[in-house]
Design an enzyme around this catalytic site. Structure first.
Site, PDB file in Angstrom:
ATOM      1  N   GLU A  15     -14.479 -14.009   2.337  1.00  0.00           N
ATOM      2  CA  GLU A  15     -13.873 -12.720   1.946  1.00  0.00           C
ATOM      3  C   GLU A  15     -12.888 -12.899   0.780  1.00  0.00           C
ATOM      4  O   GLU A  15     -11.851 -12.247   0.713  1.00  0.00           O
ATOM      5  CB  GLU A  15     -13.256 -12.021   3.158  1.00  0.00           C
ATOM      6  CG  GLU A  15     -14.341 -11.707   4.195  1.00  0.00           C
ATOM      7  CD  GLU A  15     -14.044 -10.580   5.134  1.00  0.00           C
ATOM      8  OE1 GLU A  15     -13.217  -9.732   4.809  1.00  0.00           O
ATOM      9  OE2 GLU A  15     -14.692 -10.550   6.199  1.00  0.00           O
ATOM     10  N   GLU A  17     -24.584 -14.150  -3.235  1.00  0.00           N
ATOM     11  CA  GLU A  17     -25.905 -14.735  -3.490  1.00  0.00           C
ATOM     12  C   GLU A  17     -25.678 -16.185  -3.909  1.00  0.00           C
ATOM     13  O   GLU A  17     -24.546 -16.561  -4.255  1.00  0.00           O
ATOM     14  CB  GLU A  17     -26.625 -13.959  -4.602  1.00  0.00           C
ATOM     15  CG  GLU A  17     -26.937 -12.525  -4.181  1.00  0.00           C
ATOM     16  CD  GLU A  17     -27.816 -11.768  -5.177  1.00  0.00           C
ATOM     17  OE1 GLU A  17     -28.270 -12.370  -6.175  1.00  0.00           O
ATOM     18  OE2 GLU A  17     -28.032 -10.562  -4.940  1.00  0.00           O
TER      19      GLU A  17
HETATM   20  N1  CAA Z   1     -11.086  -1.451  -4.673  1.00  0.00           N
HETATM   21  C1  CAA Z   1     -11.789  -0.551  -5.432  1.00  0.00           C
HETATM   22  N2  CAA Z   1     -12.208  -0.817  -6.688  1.00  0.00           N
HETATM   23  C2  CAA Z   1     -11.908  -2.031  -7.164  1.00  0.00           C
HETATM   24  C3  CAA Z   1     -11.194  -3.010  -6.438  1.00  0.00           C
HETATM   25  C4  CAA Z   1     -10.780  -2.677  -5.140  1.00  0.00           C
HETATM   26  N3  CAA Z   1     -10.118  -3.541  -4.385  1.00  0.00           N
HETATM   27  N4  CAA Z   1     -11.052  -4.116  -7.192  1.00  0.00           N
HETATM   28  C5  CAA Z   1     -11.638  -3.841  -8.360  1.00  0.00           C
HETATM   29  N5  CAA Z   1     -12.153  -2.588  -8.348  1.00  0.00           N
HETATM   30  C6  CAA Z   1     -12.884  -1.901  -9.422  1.00  0.00           C
HETATM   31  C7  CAA Z   1     -12.163  -2.061 -10.755  1.00  0.00           C
HETATM   32  O1  CAA Z   1     -11.214  -1.055 -10.960  1.00  0.00           O
HETATM   33  C8  CAA Z   1     -13.322  -2.008 -11.753  1.00  0.00           C
HETATM   34  O2  CAA Z   1     -13.702  -0.669 -11.958  1.00  0.00           O
HETATM   35  P1  CAA Z   1     -13.314   0.156 -13.334  1.00  0.00           P
HETATM   36  O3  CAA Z   1     -13.873  -0.657 -14.452  1.00  0.00           O
HETATM   37  O4  CAA Z   1     -13.967   1.475 -13.176  1.00  0.00           O
HETATM   38  O5  CAA Z   1     -11.813   0.203 -13.338  1.00  0.00           O
HETATM   39  C9  CAA Z   1     -14.455  -2.667 -10.978  1.00  0.00           C
HETATM   40  O6  CAA Z   1     -14.149  -2.548  -9.587  1.00  0.00           O
HETATM   41  C10 CAA Z   1     -14.632  -4.132 -11.305  1.00  0.00           C
HETATM   42  O7  CAA Z   1     -13.398  -4.776 -11.055  1.00  0.00           O
HETATM   43  P2  CAA Z   1     -12.997  -6.100 -11.823  1.00  0.00           P
HETATM   44  O8  CAA Z   1     -13.101  -5.894 -13.296  1.00  0.00           O
HETATM   45  O9  CAA Z   1     -11.666  -6.531 -11.273  1.00  0.00           O
HETATM   46  O10 CAA Z   1     -14.170  -7.087 -11.384  1.00  0.00           O
HETATM   47  P3  CAA Z   1     -14.337  -8.633 -11.588  1.00  0.00           P
HETATM   48  O11 CAA Z   1     -15.764  -8.903 -11.834  1.00  0.00           O
HETATM   49  O12 CAA Z   1     -13.301  -9.163 -12.527  1.00  0.00           O
HETATM   50  O13 CAA Z   1     -14.100  -9.218 -10.101  1.00  0.00           O
HETATM   51  C11 CAA Z   1     -12.918 -10.088  -8.259  1.00  0.00           C
HETATM   52  C12 CAA Z   1     -13.019  -9.015  -9.350  1.00  0.00           C
HETATM   53  C13 CAA Z   1     -11.542  -9.848  -7.662  1.00  0.00           C
HETATM   54  C14 CAA Z   1     -13.012 -11.490  -8.758  1.00  0.00           C
HETATM   55  C15 CAA Z   1     -14.030  -9.790  -7.207  1.00  0.00           C
HETATM   56  O14 CAA Z   1     -15.302 -10.108  -7.720  1.00  0.00           O
HETATM   57  C16 CAA Z   1     -13.825 -10.512  -5.917  1.00  0.00           C
HETATM   58  O15 CAA Z   1     -13.048 -10.071  -5.054  1.00  0.00           O
HETATM   59  N6  CAA Z   1     -14.545 -11.658  -5.700  1.00  0.00           N
HETATM   60  C17 CAA Z   1     -14.568 -12.305  -4.429  1.00  0.00           C
HETATM   61  C18 CAA Z   1     -15.788 -11.883  -3.677  1.00  0.00           C
HETATM   62  C19 CAA Z   1     -15.595 -11.889  -2.189  1.00  0.00           C
HETATM   63  O16 CAA Z   1     -14.528 -11.597  -1.668  1.00  0.00           O
HETATM   64  N7  CAA Z   1     -16.674 -12.154  -1.485  1.00  0.00           N
HETATM   65  C20 CAA Z   1     -16.650 -12.079  -0.087  1.00  0.00           C
HETATM   66  C21 CAA Z   1     -18.037 -12.063   0.433  1.00  0.00           C
HETATM   67  S1  CAA Z   1     -18.181 -11.197   1.944  1.00  0.00           S
HETATM   68  C22 CAA Z   1     -17.699 -12.266   3.141  1.00  0.00           C
HETATM   69  O17 CAA Z   1     -17.223 -13.345   2.923  1.00  0.00           O
HETATM   70  C23 CAA Z   1     -17.851 -11.688   4.487  1.00  0.00           C
HETATM   71  C24 CAA Z   1     -18.067 -12.667   5.544  1.00  0.00           C
HETATM   72  O18 CAA Z   1     -19.142 -13.141   5.718  1.00  0.00           O
HETATM   73  C25 CAA Z   1     -16.970 -13.004   6.459  1.00  0.00           C
END
Ligand code: CAA
Length: 382
Positions: free
Chosen positions: A363, A127
């Site tokens: 991503e 968003e």
């Molecule tokens: N698989 C499953 N569960 C996961 C996970 C994974 N890979 N990574 C984290 N989790 C779970 C965690 O275990 C946690 O759950 P519990 O509390 O139950 O253990 C929960 O998810 C939250 O995880 P975090 O505390 O790690 O979350 P965070 O807020 O610190 O964020 C982050 C983690 C890595 C920064 C994540 O927000 C992220 O990857 N951000 C980037 C976003 C992104 O990639 N956006 C892409 C948009 S889509 C796109 O670009 C497509 C396109 O158009 C081409």
């Protein structure tokens, strides 16, 4: 461990390469210039089974493994990175998410059309105020009897305009952080759902990217994907697979940069000899080749781990972080080798720099990949 492609994999690579050379490469400069979506080519990719490669044949897919998907996707990305991201999103972020978390009814209604290429899908997490901090979303889905009323704005949605359905992550409960996020399958044409203008992008201009608007959009609870509150984890685990796709897109761009550089180095003469005879050019070419092989090995490792059902989150992040970096470097060096001829549109190599850049952003940015890798190595939520 086997580093040599099987006969079946070689045949798949040849099929993808021939399709890319015959149907994607010829008009790629024009499509980039006009920001034109490759609609006809994507339909043909569906007919070849490239739009649901890892999905079971029962649901219209090709039933192949992730390594095979990467082999085909690299060839598509070499010729046209825009077509590669369209393919990657549909395969990794849309079809795989529905196959893993959808109900049988959702698989029959949506997956079979998406995996066979009859329909195109999009994935909508970001968003305006929540990019890397993806769980900080505001789009709200309010439960009312057997449906939800959705309000909010999503952005940076690849395939947003051309898609038939979008997987949308929304808040269904406030003040519980990521545990309040739920995923929905929303069809185009649903009342209250509209798309914004096509973004005018630096690269991957053949793919469309736009905002999505939800204004009291009524969605049946039958379109909820997975349980309420599970949407963020579903999105992140799906993105692990998506990151292998984007790493492969970057690999294709890097390989194209190398191939174009080699042809030019063997053809262009300066100071009475082919420029490939000069040490400076040899050094650039060999560095590109080493990096490309290293990126491919990282990608295949992540893909193989995924296929074996092992945790591959760190490995996918490593592959994406490295492949996108070396794609940017290879594309820049390719333009450098071409000199002035590389700086104009008609040779088609300046596009490689523009297309490579996004692989370090979408991503999950390279900085987010490093965060994911460091957390996995160091442990804890640093
Ligand atoms: N698989 C499953 N569960 C996961 C996970 C994974 N890979 N990574 C984290 N989790 C779970 C965690 O275990 C946690 O759950 P519990 O509390 O139950 O253990 C929960 O998810 C939250 O995880 P975090 O505390 O790690 O979350 P965070 O807020 O610190 O964020 C982050 C983690 C890595 C920064 C994540 O927000 C992220 O990857 N951000 C980037 C976003 C992104 O990639 N956006 C892409 C948009 S889509 C796109 O670009 C497509 C396109 O158009 C081409």
């Amino acid at each position: 461990m086997n580093f040599i492609l099987s006969e079946t994999e070689k045949l798949l690579q040849k099929t993808a390469r021939e399709f890319a050379d015959n149907h994607l490469r010829p008009e790629v400069i024009e499509r980039d210039k006009n920001a034109e979506f490759p609609a006809e080519q994507i339909k043909m990719m569906g007919d070849l089974g490239f739009m649901g490669m890892m999905i079971s044949e029962k649901y219209g897919g090709s039933g192949m493994d992730t390594v095979s998907y990467c082999i085909a996707l690299e060839e598509i990305a070499k010729a046209d990175a825009s077509s590669a991201v369209i393919m990657s999103v549909n395969n990794s972020l849309v079809c795989q998410l529905i196959e893993k978390h959808g109900t049988e009814e959702q698989k029959q209604n949506f997956l079979s059309k998406l995996a066979s290429g009859k329909w195109l899908g999009a994935f909508s997490l970001s968003e305006p105020q929540s990019g890397s901090d993806a769980s900080n979303m505001r789009t709200f889905a309010k439960k009312e009897k057997d449906h939800y009323i959705i309000n909010g704005t999503k952005n940076w949605v690849t395939n947003g305009i051309s898609s038939d359905v979008v997987l949308v992550m929304c808040l269904t409960e406030k003040n519980v952080g990521y545990n309040g996020i739920t995923t929905f399958i929303i069809e185009k044409g649903t009342k209250g759902f509209s798309t914004g203008k096509k973004e005018d992008k630096l690269g991957i201009r053949g793919s469309d990217t736009c905002e999505l608007y939800f204004d009291n959009c009524k969605v049946s609870e039958k379109n909820r994907l997975g349980e309420e509150g599970n949407g963020f984890k579903i999105a992140l685990s799906t993105l692990d697979g998506g990151r292998i796709g984007i790493a492969t897109q970057a690999l294709g761009i890097a390989k194209e940069s190398l191939d174009r550089s080699v042809s030019y180095a063997n053809e262009r003469e300066q100071f009475g000899k082919k420029i490939g005879k000069f040490g400076a050019i040899k050094s650039k070419i060999s560095k590109m080749a080493i990096n490309i092989d290293a990126a491919r090995l990282l990608i295949y490792r992540a893909a193989k781990m995924k296929d074996l059902g092992l945790s591959f989150k760190k490995e996918a992040a490593m592959a994406k972080s490295f492949a996108s970096k070396i794609a940017m470097e290879a594309a820049t060096e390719c333009v450098q080798i071409f000199g002035g001829y590389g700086y104009v549109r008609e040779t088609g190599v300046e596009r490689l720099i523009r297309d490579a850049k996004i692989t370090q952003i979408y991503e999950g940015t390279s900085e987010i990949q490093e965060l994911v890798i460091a957390r996995e190595i160091l442990g804890g939520n640093i």
